[in-house]
Design a protein around this motif. Structure first.
Motif, short mmCIF file in Angstrom:
data_model
loop_
_atom_site.label_atom_id
_atom_site.label_comp_id
_atom_site.label_asym_id
_atom_site.label_seq_id
_atom_site.Cartn_x
_atom_site.Cartn_y
_atom_site.Cartn_z
N SER A 1 10.89 37.99 -29.17
CA SER A 1 11.22 36.80 -28.63
C SER A 1 10.85 35.81 -29.89
CB SER A 1 10.45 36.37 -27.38
OG SER A 1 10.82 37.43 -26.42
N ASN B 1 19.63 39.49 -30.99
CA ASN B 1 19.01 39.77 -29.90
C ASN B 1 17.45 39.59 -29.47
OD1 ASN B 1 21.37 41.23 -29.17
ND2 ASN B 1 20.87 43.06 -30.55
N LYS C 1 14.94 36.91 -27.78
CA LYS C 1 14.93 36.00 -26.35
C LYS C 1 14.35 34.44 -27.02
CE LYS C 1 14.62 39.74 -22.89
NZ LYS C 1 13.65 40.06 -22.12
N TYR D 1 12.40 31.09 -26.04
CA TYR D 1 11.92 30.30 -25.03
C TYR D 1 11.67 28.95 -25.74
CZ TYR D 1 10.66 34.77 -22.92
OH TYR D 1 10.85 36.06 -22.03
N LYS E 1 12.07 29.98 -20.31
CA LYS E 1 13.15 30.62 -21.23
C LYS E 1 14.35 29.68 -21.46
CE LYS E 1 14.30 35.53 -20.48
NZ LYS E 1 15.17 36.47 -19.82
N ARG F 1 23.68 37.34 -24.04
CA ARG F 1 22.56 37.50 -24.86
C ARG F 1 21.48 36.77 -24.17
NH1 ARG F 1 26.45 36.55 -29.28
NH2 ARG F 1 26.70 38.49 -30.36
N LEU F 2 21.41 35.56 -23.68
CA LEU F 2 20.40 34.92 -23.05
C LEU F 2 19.64 35.52 -21.86
CD1 LEU F 2 21.68 31.31 -22.89
CD2 LEU F 2 19.81 31.97 -24.27
N SER F 3 20.47 36.26 -21.21
CA SER F 3 20.05 37.53 -20.25
C SER F 3 19.50 38.64 -20.71
CB SER F 3 21.30 37.80 -19.28
OG SER F 3 21.84 36.61 -18.87
N GLY F 4 19.46 38.83 -22.11
CA GLY F 4 18.69 40.00 -22.72
C GLY F 4 19.51 41.07 -23.02
#
Length: 638
Positions: free
Chosen positions: A224, A250, A252, A254, A273, A540-543
């Motif tokens: 992240s 990839n 994440k 925040y 997030k 991508r924002l959802s992982g």
């Protein structure tokens, strides 16, 4: 099984249990007493090693007991054992320092008193100072060790390994705060440099990495990245590709909100997030609050479609200007009820009315105008889903055109000061019934404004898609991603303009305040966004990874759907206003007696529920409207 892993796992289970039930204060007190006993023994041992030939390791005499009793007394006075050990911070160190200093000072004073009377001392004054150093060091070291062990084991099992984006003083300060926060769920593993050439390789002993290193997986320790809200705004508004690069790696993303938006004491609890709105945000809007306040304050304001996405946010935006009464009108019972509960809870002093009504019902609207006497109208009620309206053309025309006509006529009749109509970019060169019905409403509004039959200022606002609004592509994509796909996009080249609900409604209020009547205000929507790019970013924002974890499929353009939307018609041009994000569309529409007859004829055909004749009139009234063929329409009609 690895014994080290087993031990760590056992320790973590204990710590989890302790997290739910803090260690009783009496236990911490007893540990502190043991530490003071050990410190006193060390002190006496050091003194004996200087003054005596034979070393004495254990001292159990009245001097030793006196020292420990004095220390225990100040433990109780200062309550130094009361803090939660794993959250030890600066205040705790001060508390320990106060306790030991008080003990040393008291010991020296008692020493002098006893010496003057009995010519003896509990402890030489130098020894008292030595005891202070040893006791403070051991008391504080105990707390630091417990805190660090807790952090390490907690991080091993629950923390997210994260980078800090940037190497500025602010970025370093964020990293230090997160590292020192015992309640953090993040383990900082390094900094990501925004430039490719590095002047230094480490900060706070943590590595600085470049995008190139991350891309080629030369260094990869985090999953992240944390970015400050200020930097996030700068990157989003500067058309930077850094955020896209992070998503493609990839990672994440925040964000840490601005300090004034914090709601808790822990920095880590404020880290949230990043959502799609953050990535598409633009320069914040500056409203003329004083001018808006003079227009909206102490006024009775009617908002139609008040339970919808746009209408409900217009209501929320109006509240800050302290209107006398807000009339919330909608035909949807449940959403209006939920909106009412929200306002009652959050704004107990706000005077508002919840009105169930259909804008097609002229008599019902007339009774509402007569009873409540509104002074300003914001008209947001409409049918807006393109494919649905293609299958139900009369309904689209009845609500979007007749409903607007009803409210326009009543505004003239009841001498409303301002009427603000929420239109759409789909009204420009429409290829669908929804857009054409909105364009008809715009034309009627302009015809009344030009007739000079009243003092009402009729103002039209025109903008594109709103992020997160009911039925928009964003909630649709979210639902598909939650179900692990596939995400459906109609065409690889389809683009749309987007703005946030908050931004759109602020501009509606601003345009409503500046209009003189008859204008069509066009909002600066920024650059159009490719829907396929939007889908990839959301995945991508959802992982997940697009096309690997969740597939994207193309379904073909829907009935009445265009590849791109326009904010201006071919014959329109714009004039600037005092607000950089609001332009006036200088329309070249010619109003003659024939067009006014067509407007009346359209109303009659809608009332007769005649689809074919309604569309024939519509095509004459809006010549740029190129509808579906009759065969296609019958295929999709209900």
């Amino acid at each position: 099984m690895n014994p080290i892993f087993t031990l760590k796992h056992f320790c973590f289970k204990i710590l989890k249990r302790l997290a739910r039930n803090y260690v009783p204060r009496v236990v911490i007190f007893l540990i502190d007493v043991c530490i003071s006993i050990l410190s006193a023994q060390f002190t006496f041992f050091l003194i004996s090693s200087v003054g005596e030939k034979k070393l004495k390791f254990i001292h159990l005499n009245w001097e030793f007991a006196s020292l420990v009793i004095i220390q225990i007394l100040f433990f109780i006075i200062f309550k130094s054992y009361a803090g939660v050990v794993r959250y030890t911070g600066f205040k705790d160190s001060i508390k320990q320092l106060q306790t030991t200093i008080a003990t040393v000072v008291t010991l020296i004073i008692i020493n002098e008193l006893i010496y003057n009377i009995y010519q003896t001392k509990i402890l030489v004054n130098g020894g008292a100072i030595i005891y202070g150093f040893i006791a403070f060091s051991m008391l504080f070291l105990f707390r630091v060790i417990v805190k660090r062990v807790y952090q390490l084991i907690h991080a091993e099992y629950t923390s997210t390994k994260a980078y800090i984006l940037g190497t500025s003083l602010t970025d370093v300060a964020i990293a230090e705060s997160i590292i020192s926060d015992s309640r953090t769920n993040f383990e900082i593993v390094g900094f990501i440099s925004e430039i490719s050439k590095l002047k230094r390789t480490r900060i706070l002993t943590l590595p600085i990495v470049t995008f190139e290193q991350l891309e080629h997986k030369k260094i990869r320790g985090g999953t992240s990245v944390i970015v400050s809200s200020q930097k996030l705004r700068e990157l989003a508004t500067a058309d930077s590709d850094i955020l896209s690069q992070l998503l493609e790696l990839n990672l994440k993303i925040y964000k840490l909100p601005d300090l004034q938006d914090w709601s808790g004491e822990s920095i880590s609890s404020e880290i949230k997030k990043v959502n799609l709105e953050d990535l598409l945000q633009r320069t914040p809007i500056k409203l003329q609050r004083e001018k808006l306040s003079t227009i909206y304050k102490d006024k009775v304001i009617l908002v139609t479609g008040a339970a919808g996405s746009i209408g409900s946010d217009i209501v929320r935006q109006l509240i800050r200007f302290k209107p006398k009464t807000i009339l919330m009108l909608d035909q949807a019972e449940t959403p209006l009820h939920h909106m009412s509960l929200e306002l009652e809870s959050q704004y107990p002093n706000l005077h508002f009315e919840k009105i169930i009504a259909n804008v097609r019902n002229f008599k019902r609207l007339e009774s509402i105008f007569d009873y409540f006497q509104p002074e300003i109208v914001f008209h947001g009620a409409a049918y807006k889903h393109v494919p649905m309206m293609e299958a139900n053309p009369i309904e689209a025309l009845d609500v979007n055109f007749i409903g607007t006509k009803n409210l326009t006529d009543l505004s003239v009749q009841f001498k409303i000061s301002r009427f603000v109509f929420v239109s759409t970019d789909k009204a420009v060169n429409p290829t669908n019934i929804m857009g054409a019905s909105k364009r008809c409403a715009e034309i009627y509004l302009q015809s009344v404004a030009r007739a000079k039959t009243s003092n009402t200022r009729f103002i039209t606002t025109r903008f594109g898609n709103v992020l997160g609004s009911n039925g928009s592509v964003i909630p649709h994509f979210k639902a598909q991603i939650e179900n692990l796909g596939p995400v459906t996009v109609t065409h690889p080249d389809i683009t749309r303009y987007f703005m946030t609900i908050d931004e759109a409604c602020q501009l509606v209020l601003e345009a409503g305040a500046m209009g003189n009547g008859g204008e069509i205000y066009v909002f600066d929507m920024g650059k159009p966004v490719k829907i396929i790019d939007l889908a990839k970013q959301m995945i991508r924002l959802s992982g997940f990874i697009p096309y690997e974890d969740i597939d994207i499929v193309y379904t073909g353009l829907r009935p009445g759907e265009k590849l791109y939307e326009e904010l201006l018609a071919d014959k329109e041009n714009t004039l600037p206003t005092h607000h950089q994000k609001i332009l006036i569309a200088k329309a070249s529409y010619n109003f003659d007696s024939e067009k006014l007859i067509l407007l009346k004829n359209l109303q009659n055909q809608i009332s007769n529920n005649n689809v074919v004749k309604s569309i024939d009139v519509l095509k004459k009234l809006v010549p740029e409207f190129i509808p579906l063929t009759e065969k296609e329409r019958q295929k999709n009609a209900i």
